[in-house]
Structures are given as C-alpha cells and as structure tokens.
Design a protein around this motif. Structure first.
Motif, PDB file in Angstrom:
ATOM      1  N   LEU A   1      32.448 118.023  67.444  1.00 49.65           N
ATOM      2  CA  LEU A   1      32.417 118.477  68.644  1.00 49.65           C
ATOM      3  C   LEU A   1      33.549 119.545  69.153  1.00 49.65           C
ATOM      4  O   LEU A   1      34.672 118.904  69.220  1.00 49.65           O
ATOM      5  CB  LEU A   1      32.313 117.219  69.905  1.00 49.65           C
ATOM      6  CG  LEU A   1      32.499 117.500  71.253  1.00 49.65           C
ATOM      7  CD1 LEU A   1      31.234 118.278  71.785  1.00 49.65           C
ATOM      8  CD2 LEU A   1      32.948 116.332  71.883  1.00 49.65           C
ATOM      9  N   PRO A   2      33.221 120.655  69.080  1.00 47.63           N
ATOM     10  CA  PRO A   2      34.450 121.541  69.322  1.00 47.63           C
ATOM     11  C   PRO A   2      34.981 121.569  70.940  1.00 47.63           C
ATOM     12  O   PRO A   2      35.930 121.814  71.398  1.00 47.63           O
ATOM     13  CB  PRO A   2      34.087 122.863  69.030  1.00 47.63           C
ATOM     14  CG  PRO A   2      32.644 122.778  69.012  1.00 47.63           C
ATOM     15  CD  PRO A   2      32.036 121.596  68.539  1.00 47.63           C
ATOM     16  N   MET A   3      33.881 121.391  71.799  1.00 45.83           N
ATOM     17  CA  MET A   3      34.253 121.586  73.083  1.00 45.83           C
ATOM     18  C   MET A   3      33.078 121.030  74.201  1.00 45.83           C
ATOM     19  O   MET A   3      32.008 121.378  73.881  1.00 45.83           O
ATOM     20  CB  MET A   3      34.580 123.162  73.561  1.00 45.83           C
ATOM     21  CG  MET A   3      34.691 123.366  74.974  1.00 45.83           C
ATOM     22  SD  MET A   3      36.639 122.885  75.350  1.00 45.83           S
ATOM     23  CE  MET A   3      37.473 123.701  74.441  1.00 45.83           C
TER      24      MET A   3
ATOM     25  N   MET B   1      36.595 118.224  77.323  1.00 43.00           N
ATOM     26  CA  MET B   1      36.780 117.356  76.100  1.00 43.00           C
ATOM     27  C   MET B   1      36.759 118.262  74.768  1.00 43.00           C
ATOM     28  O   MET B   1      35.892 119.036  74.759  1.00 43.00           O
ATOM     29  CB  MET B   1      35.692 116.161  76.064  1.00 43.00           C
ATOM     30  CG  MET B   1      35.953 115.257  74.975  1.00 43.00           C
ATOM     31  SD  MET B   1      34.615 113.889  75.001  1.00 43.00           S
ATOM     32  CE  MET B   1      34.613 113.273  76.660  1.00 43.00           C
ATOM     33  N   TYR B   2      37.446 118.166  73.949  1.00 38.56           N
ATOM     34  CA  TYR B   2      37.611 118.913  72.803  1.00 38.56           C
ATOM     35  C   TYR B   2      38.191 118.205  71.555  1.00 38.56           C
ATOM     36  O   TYR B   2      39.017 117.318  71.843  1.00 38.56           O
ATOM     37  CB  TYR B   2      38.067 120.213  72.922  1.00 38.56           C
ATOM     38  CG  TYR B   2      39.660 120.294  73.461  1.00 38.56           C
ATOM     39  CD1 TYR B   2      40.668 119.891  72.580  1.00 38.56           C
ATOM     40  CD2 TYR B   2      39.430 120.604  75.050  1.00 38.56           C
ATOM     41  CE1 TYR B   2      41.990 120.036  73.337  1.00 38.56           C
ATOM     42  CE2 TYR B   2      40.845 120.340  75.251  1.00 38.56           C
ATOM     43  CZ  TYR B   2      42.315 120.271  74.681  1.00 38.56           C
ATOM     44  OH  TYR B   2      43.251 120.060  75.063  1.00 38.56           O
ATOM     45  N   ASP B   3      37.833 118.736  70.276  1.00 37.34           N
ATOM     46  CA  ASP B   3      38.469 118.237  69.145  1.00 37.34           C
ATOM     47  C   ASP B   3      39.439 119.285  68.412  1.00 37.34           C
ATOM     48  O   ASP B   3      38.848 120.048  67.632  1.00 37.34           O
ATOM     49  CB  ASP B   3      37.449 117.743  67.993  1.00 37.34           C
ATOM     50  CG  ASP B   3      37.976 117.000  66.982  1.00 37.34           C
ATOM     51  OD1 ASP B   3      39.411 116.903  66.729  1.00 37.34           O
ATOM     52  OD2 ASP B   3      37.258 116.609  65.975  1.00 37.34           O
ATOM     53  N   GLU B   4      40.704 119.212  68.453  1.00 42.25           N
ATOM     54  CA  GLU B   4      41.495 120.159  68.309  1.00 42.25           C
ATOM     55  C   GLU B   4      41.953 120.249  66.737  1.00 42.25           C
ATOM     56  O   GLU B   4      42.112 120.978  65.930  1.00 42.25           O
ATOM     57  CB  GLU B   4      43.005 120.275  68.762  1.00 42.25           C
ATOM     58  CG  GLU B   4      43.742 118.843  68.687  1.00 42.25           C
ATOM     59  CD  GLU B   4      43.267 117.817  69.696  1.00 42.25           C
ATOM     60  OE1 GLU B   4      44.001 116.628  69.320  1.00 42.25           O
ATOM     61  OE2 GLU B   4      42.553 117.916  70.379  1.00 42.25           O
ATOM     62  N   THR B   5      41.446 119.046  66.002  1.00 43.46           N
ATOM     63  CA  THR B   5      41.903 118.542  64.712  1.00 43.46           C
ATOM     64  C   THR B   5      40.833 119.288  63.797  1.00 43.46           C
ATOM     65  O   THR B   5      41.172 119.592  62.462  1.00 43.46           O
ATOM     66  CB  THR B   5      41.621 117.163  64.194  1.00 43.46           C
ATOM     67  OG1 THR B   5      39.975 116.735  64.485  1.00 43.46           O
ATOM     68  CG2 THR B   5      42.522 116.216  65.206  1.00 43.46           C
ATOM     69  N   MET B   6      39.779 119.956  64.319  1.00 44.21           N
ATOM     70  CA  MET B   6      38.964 120.791  63.224  1.00 44.21           C
ATOM     71  C   MET B   6      39.131 122.250  63.310  1.00 44.21           C
ATOM     72  O   MET B   6      38.526 123.043  62.495  1.00 44.21           O
ATOM     73  CB  MET B   6      37.411 120.707  63.766  1.00 44.21           C
ATOM     74  CG  MET B   6      37.171 121.177  65.130  1.00 44.21           C
ATOM     75  SD  MET B   6      35.368 120.618  65.818  1.00 44.21           S
ATOM     76  CE  MET B   6      34.387 121.471  64.724  1.00 44.21           C
ATOM     77  N   PHE B   7      40.327 122.611  64.077  1.00 40.28           N
ATOM     78  CA  PHE B   7      40.624 124.098  63.865  1.00 40.28           C
ATOM     79  C   PHE B   7      42.045 124.297  63.318  1.00 40.28           C
ATOM     80  O   PHE B   7      42.991 125.106  63.816  1.00 40.28           O
ATOM     81  CB  PHE B   7      40.581 124.545  65.393  1.00 40.28           C
ATOM     82  CG  PHE B   7      39.007 124.539  65.828  1.00 40.28           C
ATOM     83  CD1 PHE B   7      38.000 125.386  65.473  1.00 40.28           C
ATOM     84  CD2 PHE B   7      38.725 123.716  67.040  1.00 40.28           C
ATOM     85  CE1 PHE B   7      36.715 125.267  65.848  1.00 40.28           C
ATOM     86  CE2 PHE B   7      37.374 123.595  67.276  1.00 40.28           C
ATOM     87  CZ  PHE B   7      36.183 124.533  66.712  1.00 40.28           C
TER      88      PHE B   7
END
Length: 897
Positions: free
Chosen positions: A427-429, A444-450
C-alpha cells in the motif's frame, strides 16, 4: 486271431521289442520301429493338446523325448517379422551346459537375424535339419550361440521349423553331446510332432495375448476407477505415476493446461523427475505458445504421437523439452486431451531410449484419454470453486478484522497485515477527500517501500493534491478500478512524478481505486502488486472505505466526548472529595484521614497494605477499597494466611492439579485464579511461612502462576490488598519476613488507628452494635446509659472494635431492660483498682511487674501471637517470657477467677 490285442494298445515297453502278453510277438524290426514312432507321436500329440502354459510345453516335450532319445537340452525360438529376427521363447528346465557361461543372460534375450545361412538352410529344407556344430560355427553370419554350445561340450544341433498356416513362426532347437544322437528315427519323430508343437506354441501365444489384454483391461478399469475418485492434482499425479506405469514403461511424466485465451499453455502436473523446478523463474516455462513445434503438431492427431527426441532441433524446442533431453529422455509420447471443442490439456510421457513407446502404449493412452480429461477438468473446476470460497472467506475474515478497528493506527495495522502477509500487495498511499470536495490529503502510506527514493516520496507524501491531478482524476472518474502497467507507463513517457516511485519498488502493476460509501467519494487508494485479483482487491477497497468512514465518524464523536469530559472535570473533582463508605462507622479526624487515603487508591490497581492492631477493621477497609474500585463488579476473594496450616496455604492460593500430592483427588482452582480481574485480600500476611513468601513474590511480580503439579503458566490480573497486625519492618529486620516481598506489598500503606485513639467514634460504634444485636437477639434495647458510655470511653480497648462488638453483644444478652445500664468490662484482681495503678512509692521493678500483669489480664493471659501481651508491649514473646520468670509472675496473678 482269437485273444489277440489291438496293436494300437502297445505300450512304450512293448515297442522296445518285448511284451508281457505271450499272444503278441512282433519280430520285424522295421515294424517295431514304426510302431515305436507311432506310439511316441500318439502319446506326445495327446499330451500336447492339453498344454496351456508355455513352461508346461517345454517340460513335457523334453521329459517325454528324453526318455526315448538322448539329447542335452532344447529350446524354442520365435520369429519377429517386423525386425526380421528370432529370439528365445521357451527354455528347457533341464540345466544347460552353457548356463554357467558369463554370456548366458545376454544369450537368452538376444535377437538373431533370420537371414543367417543356418536359418536359411533350415527354412529351405522345411524339415528337421541336423548340423555338426564344428562345421558351421565359424560360417560368417551364423549365430554366436553355436560356438558357446561347442565350448560347453555340445557337438550337434537339430533345428526344426515351426509353422502356423504354412507360415514359419519359429524353431525347435535340440542339442546333443555327440554326433550320433539325431538318427533318422529321431528326426522322423520330431518331424511328426512338429505340427502339434507349432499348434501348442500358437495357442500359448494366443492365450498370452488374451491374458495380457484381460490384464490391460483390468488395470485400465482400476485406473479409471481411481481417476474417478481424484480430487486434487496430487491425487491425479499419483494415479499417473503409479497405476499407469504398470501398463506403460516410462521414466517420468507431465501434464500441461492451456490458458483462457487458448494461445499459451503451462505446466499442470509435474513429476519430480521432470526437473521443471529449474524453470521456476523462467517465463517460458510459465507461459509457452501452443505453436512450439510439439503441442501444435500433436494436437493435429487424434491418437498419441511418438517423438524421437534425438531428431528434434533443441534450439527451437521449448525449455521443458530441452530439460528432459538433458536429463536423459530420448523418446516421448504426447497426447493432447480435448473436450467441448478445445484441446485444453496435454499428457507427456518420457523414456530414456527409443522404441519404448509402441502401438500398445499409444492404444492404452488413447483409451484413458477421455477419463484423464474428465479428471483434470473436474480438478480444475474444484480448484476454481475452492478459489472462490477462499476469496469469500478471506474477504469475510478481512471484514471482521476491519469491523473491529476503532482508530486509524488499528486500521493501518490490519491493512498492512492482510496486504503484505497474505496477498503480497503493498500500500503506497491512501488519500482522503477533504470537506471542500477538491483536496486530497495524505491519510495512510507505507514509506518503507520507497527506500531507494525516500527523499522524493517524503516530499510527495507531505503535499495535498487536487482532484484534477492526472492519475487521481483517472481513478476518481472511473467506475471500475484502474490498473497501470508500470513498464508500459514508463515506455509511454508518463510525466507523473509517481511513476519513478512505483518503478523503484520492482512491482509490475499499480492498482488505483476510489474509496466510496454509497454515492459519496471518500478518497483514493493505491496498491502495488504483481498479480491482479480484481475480486479480492475490489472487496478490500469496499471494506476499507467503510472502515475509514466509520473511523472518521468516531473521531468526530470522540471530539464531542472529550469536550464533555473537560466540561465535567470540576464536577468530578467535587465528587472525589465526598466519601461515602456507609459500611464503616466513624467520622473523627483519624477516620477522615483513612477515608481520604481509600479514595486516593481505590480507582487504581495498586497494591494496598493495611496496618493496625487486631480488631481495627482491616477487612472492612479492604472491602471498602474494593467496592470503590473498577473491580467492584466481581466478588472480593479473602485468604487468611494464619488460619491454614503451612502445607495447605500454597494449594489454597495457587491451586493444584489432580494427583499433585497425596489427597489431591481433583483439580482445585486457587484463590488467585478465582480473584482474576478482581481483588484478593491477604489477611494476616505477616504469618505466611518464608517458603511461600518467595512464590507469592513471583506471582506479584510476573502476574502469572502455576498450579501445584501443573505445567501450564496461567496469567492473572489480580489486585492485592494485604493486612497484618505485625510490625513488618521489625519482622524484616528479624529475618522472618522477606524484604523484597515487603517492598512489593508496601506500595500504598494505610495505618488504621486503634479504637483508643478514636474516642469520638466509640459512642456511634456502641449504638450501632446495640441496634444490631438487639435485632438479632430479639431484645428491645434502645440505647446506653451515660455511665456505660463513660466506662466505654475510659477502657483501653486492646481488642479494638472487635472487642467492643463482642462486649456489646454479651452485655445485651445479660441486659433485662430497654436501656443498657451496665457494661461487662474485664475486671482486675481484688485489691487492684480498675484503672491503671498509680505507683507513688513503688520501685521501677514493681511498676514494670504491675504493668505486665495488667496487660496480661487484658489479653486474657495470651502472651505471644496476634493480640497477645508481647504485641501490645512491643517486645518479642521470648523477652516477655523471660521478664515474667524474672519478676515472679504466675498465672494466678493475671487469670480472672
């Protein structure tokens, strides 16, 4: 010719030249020879007609002939016209002279050409033909078994052609150790029985073919039944690799299945020996065009097609075919299984050498192809049903998880857990549409994937965007989710700054969908994935939309709630200053201080230590704390540590399992478990044995316990209120109480005042007990006289409130009127004043003796222990015993008469 027997009844012994019947005498040698041949032929012919098994044939032939004519051994060979060879069919059970030769195993399985000079001469003669082995064994083209037999001592061979319908089908081989064995008589006999042997061999071959066909039918029927029972791919693979191998000799197998477009196929069932696991990361193995030179050719044929893999150009073959060839496969048979107008499945069998698969194998595969297709189709249908059920179960479980969330953080954890751990989707955003209807703000976002583009993502994720932003507009204006192929977007040069971010994750696709509840847009959700499952992703988006809508509504409700809580703060402070402990009698300064302490500690779960003399109401205070706490909905559990023997306290507190010790006939739940989520009152904690203090400390620290004899750790949530009339600090100093347990219990100590320090509470307490016991005893006592009240206030009350209660009860029982005019206080020895004596001229030792006697009287002679004189005097019991002995105090001095 009277009494002469028929010549046809002559036995073998008779044909040898003599008979037991004197009436029959055959003197002509030629006639005797003819009779012998005739009888041999008749007997053999009769026996040969009964032969059904090939081993019986050679056994019968060898044993009967060997009784009459000497020869070494024999065998029968059959002609294979397809290969123009002949090979051994029946072997003589008698030991062969060449059997011990190292080349014998190859000899009996070899194929010999029929165009050798030896065989051609036999076929030309069309009769039993004898050869001196030495003369023919070195002739070019003749078989090598001639020399082997010669080296083993064989000198002559007799070859007889066997025919069926005037067509040679094989040969009868007979061997002799000398060159005189095969006489004209012998050859005539062999020539005479050759048709019967040929007929027997033909019958045996037909019987074997019939038996083989019946066996094939039985195995095919069993195979069909097994395929009707399969429910999974592994079951079908097991049937193919085990049952089918009984009929066809193959090394390994595989099945393929076409995709929905019918343009590509991929592995469906794979034998472990097929080595396709080496192609796990190869797209060619996962999706192969049907026009690969094998699949398309085989699909043109109704029957299975056999491929000589040595003739194939491996450079143009699919990867799976190359792997099989590298693994040693040299021949394969392929059958395309079709149904409903489509060649959906394919079966491939592999063998390590050419010539393995023939018409029989092709016929067997053809016969099972329809059942195989049906089994594979049913499995695929079941897998599809199971997939849909799993999708529904997954969405239902996800719905339950989402329904339980109440905050944004809980929602984030639920979404990340499902997407990453179950679906391998990231889930990026998620962006939320603000109240203005134009702004999409990060939710909501997942900063660990970038990690590779962390700075860029941090910048973009911190900004609000407009609903007219290109990617978001496509999603918001689409009724269905939008799938972006990242590689295609890069190839087309999409200028959006989000495309490089997506590309840096290594995922194949971006899934964009609008979050919507009813007809209202809530925002957008973006997911990164390799495999698109629209049903699941659409279901997830619907659940997330509802969850976000509920969370935002709850956030508004919580805001209103917090406002109300702030407005009620002043009221709560006032309520906390009001003490309502109706069960406790007393309103003096000392009790007000106690009430204040109770109010301060009641709402928490902190451990409370109640200190005070015996009878000061420690249990009543403990109950007041419990009733004012959040745990008041459950019963407070009480344990008196001084009332139980030491060996039973542990079981009482922690429980025990059945059989844990002698007498433990059932499982027992301990007081700690009973008090879970409630309050445990440990009365007389100072009396607990040292060995149990350690275990109690562990439970207080870890909040977990084990029953006696148990292995399971039990978590408990118990609030502890402990009480003692001992001076625990002195007990710690004396080594009778563990210091670490004392510090654990002494979190919030409350010292209860003795009754002698609560003069203002004596009258209310006395009136309360008068009313209580008047009702219980049925007497109408309405109050106390002033004299009694003064006596009560003048008394020292070593037993405190408990002593007052019991004294009132006794006095009411002895009272005759409606007013309690006399109180039955403990009396002193005659000659001593009721009050503490005044010593004007007494020595210090006399004063000490009188005071000790007075205290012993008030304690009814109890020296040590709870409520004893030693406790009041605050000296050890041993010290008091020494003083009593030193001062000459006897029991008569302090016991009332």
């Amino acid at each position: 010719m009277k009494n002469r027997k028929s010549i046809t009844a002559v036995s073998f012994t008779e044909t040898a030249g003599h008979t037991n019947d004197p009436d029959i005498i055959i003197s002509d040698p030629h006639i005797r020879l003819l009779e012998k041949e005739r009888h041999v032929l008749l007997a053999l012919g009769d026996d040969l007609t009964k032969v059904r098994e090939k081993n019986d044939l050679i056994l019968l032939f060898s044993s009967r002939i060997r009784e009459l004519y000497p020869f070494s051994h024999s065998l029968i060979t059959l002609i294979n016209y397809a290969s123009q060879t002949y090979t051994p069919f029946l072997l003589d059970p008698a030991p062969s002279p060449v059997e011990s030769h190292h080349a014998y195993p190859a000899l009996i399985t070899a194929h010999y050409p029929v165009d050798s000079p030896l065989i051609q001469q036999v076929l030309t003669n069309d009769a039993p033909t004898a050869f001196i082995i030495r003369d023919i064994m070195d002739v070019p083209g003749n078989p090598d078994f001639l020399r082997l037999n010669y080296e083993a001592g064989i000198r002559e061979i007799l070859l007889t052609p066997l025919k069926s319908k005037e067509q040679p089908i094989g040969f009868l081989h007979m061997y002799a150790a000398d060159t005189t064995s095969f006489t004209d008589e012998f050859r005539n006999v062999i020539k005479g029985i050759a048709p019967q042997i040929s007929s027997a061999v033909t019958n045996i071959i037909k019987n074997e073919e019939i038996a083989h066909e019946e066996w094939i039918n039985e195995v095919l029927l069993s195979l069909s039944n097994e395929m009707a029972k399969v429910r999974t791919r592994q079951d079908l693979l097991k049937v193919i690799t085990s049952s089918l191998r009984e009929l066809i000799c193959f090394s390994h197998s595989m099945m393929t299945v076409m995709d929905e477009t019918l343009e590509y196929y991929k592995a469906y069932l794979v034998d472990e020996e097929a080595r396709l696991s080496e192609l796990t990361d190869c797209s060619e193995a996962l999706s192969i065009p049907v026009d690969d030179g094998i699949y398309d050719i085989a699909s043109l044929y109704y029957k299975p097609l056999i491929f000589d893999m040595q003739t194939l150009n491996m450079d143009t073959m699919p990867a799976w075919c190359k792997l099989q060839y590298e693994a040693g496969a040299r021949e394969m048979i392929v059958k395309i299984l079709g149904g409903n107008g489509s060649a959906r499945y394919g079966l491939m069998l592999f063998a390590p050498k050419t010539g393995t698969f023939g018409p029989t194998a092709a016929n067997i595969i053809q016969r099972i192809s329809s059942q195989l297709f049906t089994a594979a189709s049913n499995i695929s249908a079941n897998e599809e049903i199971l997939r849909r059920e799993n999708e529904k179960s997954f969405l239902l479980e996800f719905s339950h998880d989402i329904a339980a969330v109440r905050t944004k953080d809980e929602l984030k954890q639920a979404i990340f857990r499902v997407l990453q751990q179950v679906l391998n989707v990231k889930l990026p955003m998620i962006r939320i549409l603000e109240d203005d209807g134009l702004t999409l703000s990060p939710y909501m976002y997942d900063e660990t994937m970038f990690e590779k583009m962390k700075t860029t993502f941090t910048s973009l994720s911190a900004k609000n965007i407009d609903i007219h932003e290109a990617l978001s507009a496509r999603v918001l204006n689409s009724e269905e989710p939008v799938i972006f192929n990242i590689a295609e977007e890069v190839r087309q040069g999409n200028p959006s700054p989000y495309i490089p971010l997506w590309q840096s994750t290594g995922m194949a696709n971006t899934f964009g969908a609008r979050l919507r509840v009813g007809n209202t847009n809530l925002g957008t959700i973006w997911l990164l994935t390799d495999d698109i499952n629209l049903n699941i992703l659409k279901g997830i988006c619907a659940q997330i939309s509802i969850a976000i809508s509920n969370i935002r509504a709850n956030e508004k409700i919580l805001a209103y709630k917090q406002k109300l809580e702030i407005e009620n703060d002043y009221l709560k402070e006032q309520i906390q200053t009001i003490y309502n402990f109706s069960e406790i009698i007393g309103s003096g300064a000392q009790m007000q201080k106690t009430y204040r302490l109770i109010s301060q500690v009641a709402e928490s779960s902190s451990t409370v230590l109640l200190l005070g003399e015996t009878g000061t109401g420690k249990e009543l205070i403990a109950r007041a704390i419990h009733n004012a706490s959040p745990r008041k909905g459950k019963l407070m559990v009480k344990v008196n540590c001084a009332a139980l023997p030491a060996h039973l306290i542990e079981s009482e507190l922690f429980g025990h399992e059945k059989g844990a010790f002698t007498g433990a006939i059932d499982r027992r739940i301990g007081k700690f478990e009973l008090a879970n989520h409630s309050t445990l009152f440990l009365d007389e904690i100072g009396e607990m044995p040292p060995e149990l203090q350690v275990k109690l400390l562990r439970v207080l620290q870890e909040r977990e316990l084990e029953r006696i004899g148990g292995r399971t750790t039990i978590k408990v949530d118990v609030r502890i209120i402990a009480a003692t009339n001992r001076n625990l600090e002195a007990e710690v100093q004396a080594g009778r109480f563990r210091s670490d347990l004392y510090y654990r219990l002494n979190v919030f100590p409350i010292n209860l005042p003795p009754l002698r320090e609560r003069q203002e509470d004596i009258a209310p307490l006395a009136n309360f007990f008068v009313a209580k016991f008047s009702k219980n005893t049925g007497k109408k006592v309405n109050g106390l006289s002033a004299k009694v009240l003064q006596e009560l206030k003048s008394y020292h009350w070593p037993g405190n409130v408990r002593e007052l209660e019991h004294l009132i009860e006794r006095s009411i029982l002895l009272c005759d009127g409606h007013m309690l005019k006399e109180i039955h206080l403990p009396r002193h020895q005659p000659g001593e004043s009721a009050q503490s004596p005044v010593f004007s001229n007494a020595t210090l030792e006399q004063i000490e003796r009188a005071y000790i006697v007075d205290v012993l009287k008030r304690c009814s002679g109890k020296i040590s222990g709870a409520g004893g004189a030693a406790e009041i005097l605050e000296i050890p019991g041993t010290t008091l015993h020494s003083k009593i002995k030193k001062l000459g105090i006897s029991k008569a001095d302090y016991f009332m008469k």
